[in-house]
Design a protein around this motif. Structure first.
Motif, PDB file in Angstrom:
ATOM      1  N   ALA A   1     -47.485 -82.640  57.169  1.00  0.00           N
ATOM      2  CA  ALA A   1     -48.199 -81.711  56.298  1.00  0.00           C
ATOM      3  C   ALA A   1     -47.951 -80.277  56.741  1.00  0.00           C
ATOM      4  N   LEU A   2     -47.936 -79.392  55.758  1.00  0.00           N
ATOM      5  CA  LEU A   2     -47.787 -77.960  56.007  1.00  0.00           C
ATOM      6  C   LEU A   2     -48.902 -77.216  55.291  1.00  0.00           C
ATOM      7  N   LEU A   3     -49.464 -76.235  55.970  1.00  0.00           N
ATOM      8  CA  LEU A   3     -50.411 -75.366  55.289  1.00  0.00           C
ATOM      9  C   LEU A   3     -49.615 -74.402  54.415  1.00  0.00           C
ATOM     10  N   VAL A   4     -50.178 -74.058  53.272  1.00  0.00           N
ATOM     11  CA  VAL A   4     -49.554 -73.088  52.381  1.00  0.00           C
ATOM     12  C   VAL A   4     -50.399 -71.826  52.472  1.00  0.00           C
ATOM     13  N   MET A   5     -49.770 -70.762  53.019  1.00  0.00           N
ATOM     14  CA  MET A   5     -50.519 -69.550  53.291  1.00  0.00           C
ATOM     15  C   MET A   5     -49.826 -68.329  52.721  1.00  0.00           C
ATOM     16  N   ASP A   6     -50.643 -67.416  52.236  1.00  0.00           N
ATOM     17  CA  ASP A   6     -50.164 -66.120  51.769  1.00  0.00           C
ATOM     18  C   ASP A   6     -50.732 -65.113  52.762  1.00  0.00           C
ATOM     19  N   GLY A   7     -49.941 -64.765  53.763  1.00  0.00           N
ATOM     20  CA  GLY A   7     -50.461 -63.947  54.862  1.00  0.00           C
ATOM     21  C   GLY A   7     -51.417 -64.789  55.680  1.00  0.00           C
ATOM     22  N   THR A   8     -52.673 -64.321  55.793  1.00  0.00           N
ATOM     23  CA  THR A   8     -53.681 -65.099  56.518  1.00  0.00           C
ATOM     24  C   THR A   8     -54.562 -65.923  55.581  1.00  0.00           C
ATOM     25  N   LYS A   9     -54.300 -65.843  54.282  1.00  0.00           N
ATOM     26  CA  LYS A   9     -55.105 -66.570  53.292  1.00  0.00           C
ATOM     27  C   LYS A   9     -54.552 -67.978  53.086  1.00  0.00           C
ATOM     28  N   LEU A  10     -55.422 -68.961  53.255  1.00  0.00           N
ATOM     29  CA  LEU A  10     -55.067 -70.360  53.047  1.00  0.00           C
ATOM     30  C   LEU A  10     -55.117 -70.674  51.552  1.00  0.00           C
ATOM     31  N   ASN A  11     -53.967 -71.016  50.977  1.00  0.00           N
ATOM     32  CA  ASN A  11     -53.888 -71.318  49.542  1.00  0.00           C
ATOM     33  C   ASN A  11     -53.915 -72.807  49.245  1.00  0.00           C
ATOM     34  N   GLY A  12     -53.427 -73.609  50.181  1.00  0.00           N
ATOM     35  CA  GLY A  12     -53.354 -75.047  49.935  1.00  0.00           C
ATOM     36  C   GLY A  12     -52.687 -75.762  51.085  1.00  0.00           C
ATOM     37  N   ILE A  13     -52.342 -77.019  50.807  1.00  0.00           N
ATOM     38  CA  ILE A  13     -51.651 -77.850  51.785  1.00  0.00           C
ATOM     39  C   ILE A  13     -50.608 -78.659  51.028  1.00  0.00           C
ATOM     40  N   PHE A  14     -49.479 -78.881  51.673  1.00  0.00           N
ATOM     41  CA  PHE A  14     -48.421 -79.707  51.097  1.00  0.00           C
ATOM     42  C   PHE A  14     -48.168 -80.849  52.061  1.00  0.00           C
ATOM     43  N   THR A  15     -48.257 -82.080  51.555  1.00  0.00           N
ATOM     44  CA  THR A  15     -48.111 -83.265  52.390  1.00  0.00           C
ATOM     45  C   THR A  15     -47.014 -84.173  51.860  1.00  0.00           C
ATOM     46  N   GLU A  16     -46.651 -85.146  52.683  1.00  0.00           N
ATOM     47  CA  GLU A  16     -45.683 -86.155  52.247  1.00  0.00           C
ATOM     48  C   GLU A  16     -46.184 -86.867  50.995  1.00  0.00           C
ATOM     49  N   ARG A  17     -47.481 -87.064  50.902  1.00  0.00           N
ATOM     50  CA  ARG A  17     -48.064 -87.715  49.727  1.00  0.00           C
ATOM     51  C   ARG A  17     -47.864 -86.846  48.485  1.00  0.00           C
ATOM     52  N   ASP A  18     -48.029 -85.532  48.631  1.00  0.00           N
ATOM     53  CA  ASP A  18     -47.768 -84.631  47.503  1.00  0.00           C
ATOM     54  C   ASP A  18     -46.320 -84.767  47.048  1.00  0.00           C
ATOM     55  N   TYR A  19     -45.418 -84.839  48.008  1.00  0.00           N
ATOM     56  CA  TYR A  19     -43.998 -84.962  47.680  1.00  0.00           C
ATOM     57  C   TYR A  19     -43.729 -86.250  46.902  1.00  0.00           C
ATOM     58  N   ALA A  20     -44.258 -87.340  47.399  1.00  0.00           N
ATOM     59  CA  ALA A  20     -44.021 -88.626  46.747  1.00  0.00           C
ATOM     60  C   ALA A  20     -44.597 -88.667  45.333  1.00  0.00           C
ATOM     61  N   ARG A  21     -45.792 -88.153  45.165  1.00  0.00           N
ATOM     62  CA  ARG A  21     -46.479 -88.272  43.872  1.00  0.00           C
ATOM     63  C   ARG A  21     -46.130 -87.183  42.868  1.00  0.00           C
ATOM     64  N   LYS A  22     -45.824 -85.986  43.359  1.00  0.00           N
ATOM     65  CA  LYS A  22     -45.641 -84.856  42.446  1.00  0.00           C
ATOM     66  C   LYS A  22     -44.190 -84.416  42.284  1.00  0.00           C
ATOM     67  N   ILE A  23     -43.309 -84.951  43.097  1.00  0.00           N
ATOM     68  CA  ILE A  23     -41.890 -84.603  42.990  1.00  0.00           C
ATOM     69  C   ILE A  23     -41.080 -85.855  42.645  1.00  0.00           C
ATOM     70  N   ILE A  24     -41.041 -86.793  43.558  1.00  0.00           N
ATOM     71  CA  ILE A  24     -40.212 -87.987  43.394  1.00  0.00           C
ATOM     72  C   ILE A  24     -40.606 -88.794  42.157  1.00  0.00           C
ATOM     73  N   LEU A  25     -41.869 -89.138  42.035  1.00  0.00           N
ATOM     74  CA  LEU A  25     -42.292 -90.011  40.938  1.00  0.00           C
ATOM     75  C   LEU A  25     -42.199 -89.381  39.560  1.00  0.00           C
ATOM     76  N   VAL A  26     -42.165 -88.049  39.505  1.00  0.00           N
ATOM     77  CA  VAL A  26     -42.060 -87.392  38.187  1.00  0.00           C
ATOM     78  C   VAL A  26     -40.674 -86.795  37.965  1.00  0.00           C
ATOM     79  N   GLY A  27     -39.772 -87.027  38.902  1.00  0.00           N
ATOM     80  CA  GLY A  27     -38.393 -86.616  38.726  1.00  0.00           C
ATOM     81  C   GLY A  27     -38.129 -85.122  38.813  1.00  0.00           C
ATOM     82  N   LYS A  28     -38.959 -84.391  39.550  1.00  0.00           N
ATOM     83  CA  LYS A  28     -38.730 -82.955  39.721  1.00  0.00           C
ATOM     84  C   LYS A  28     -37.671 -82.710  40.785  1.00  0.00           C
ATOM     85  N   SER A  29     -37.077 -81.545  40.750  1.00  0.00           N
ATOM     86  CA  SER A  29     -36.073 -81.150  41.736  1.00  0.00           C
ATOM     87  C   SER A  29     -36.747 -80.491  42.933  1.00  0.00           C
TER      88      SER A  29
END
Length: 142
Positions: free
Chosen positions: A38-66
């Motif tokens: 997992a990686l934190l998604v930050m804009d400077g010191t502001k926490l915007n979100g998190i990106f995980t292996e699960r996000d990759y599997a569900r939101k990229i691979i399974l929907v065919g995104k690049s």
């Protein structure tokens, strides 16, 4: 009561993050290089979100995104649950179980100071139980 602070004191790790504009492919490269899930998604010191292996599997691979053309901000998890150093280990485990998440960013005084994973919690609990067993064995033996 054992808290997040007990984990951070004994096992403080670097915080790995990417900006919202980072490509998914570049984020995956960071995750591979650092051997993290997992990686934190930050804009400077502001926490915007998190990106995980699960996000990759569900939101990229399974929907065919690049992975190369998709930005992290498009697929990161934004509704974050955060904790503080004083949060109990039991409460962290409860949060992770109920919400089916594996990572909790640690916020102190409005700033991100770390992140713990379910693996960090399990390791801590096992080590703590082992210490208790050893103390009880020593007590019984003496």
């Amino acid at each position: 009561m054992k808290t997040v602070n007990n984990i951070v004191q004994n096992n403080f790790k670097s915080i790995f993050s990417v900006s919202p504009e980072t490509s998914v492919l570049d984020a995956l490269q960071v995750m591979m290089d650092k051997n993290i899930s997992a990686l934190l998604v930050m804009d400077g010191t502001k926490l915007n979100g998190i990106f995980t292996e699960r996000d990759y599997a569900r939101k990229i691979i399974l929907v065919g995104k690049s992975s190369k053309a998709t930005k992290i901000k498009e697929v990161m998890s934004e509704k974050l649950v955060t904790i503080e150093l004083g949060t109990s280990i039991d409460h962290c485990m409860q949060i992770m179980t109920e919400r089916r998440i594996r990572h909790l960013p640690i916020i102190e005084n409005g700033l991100v100071i770390g992140i713990i994973s379910i693996g960090d919690l399990v390791k801590f609990v096992i080590e703590d139980q082992q210490q208790t067993i050893e103390q009880l064995q020593n007590y019984i033996s003496s």
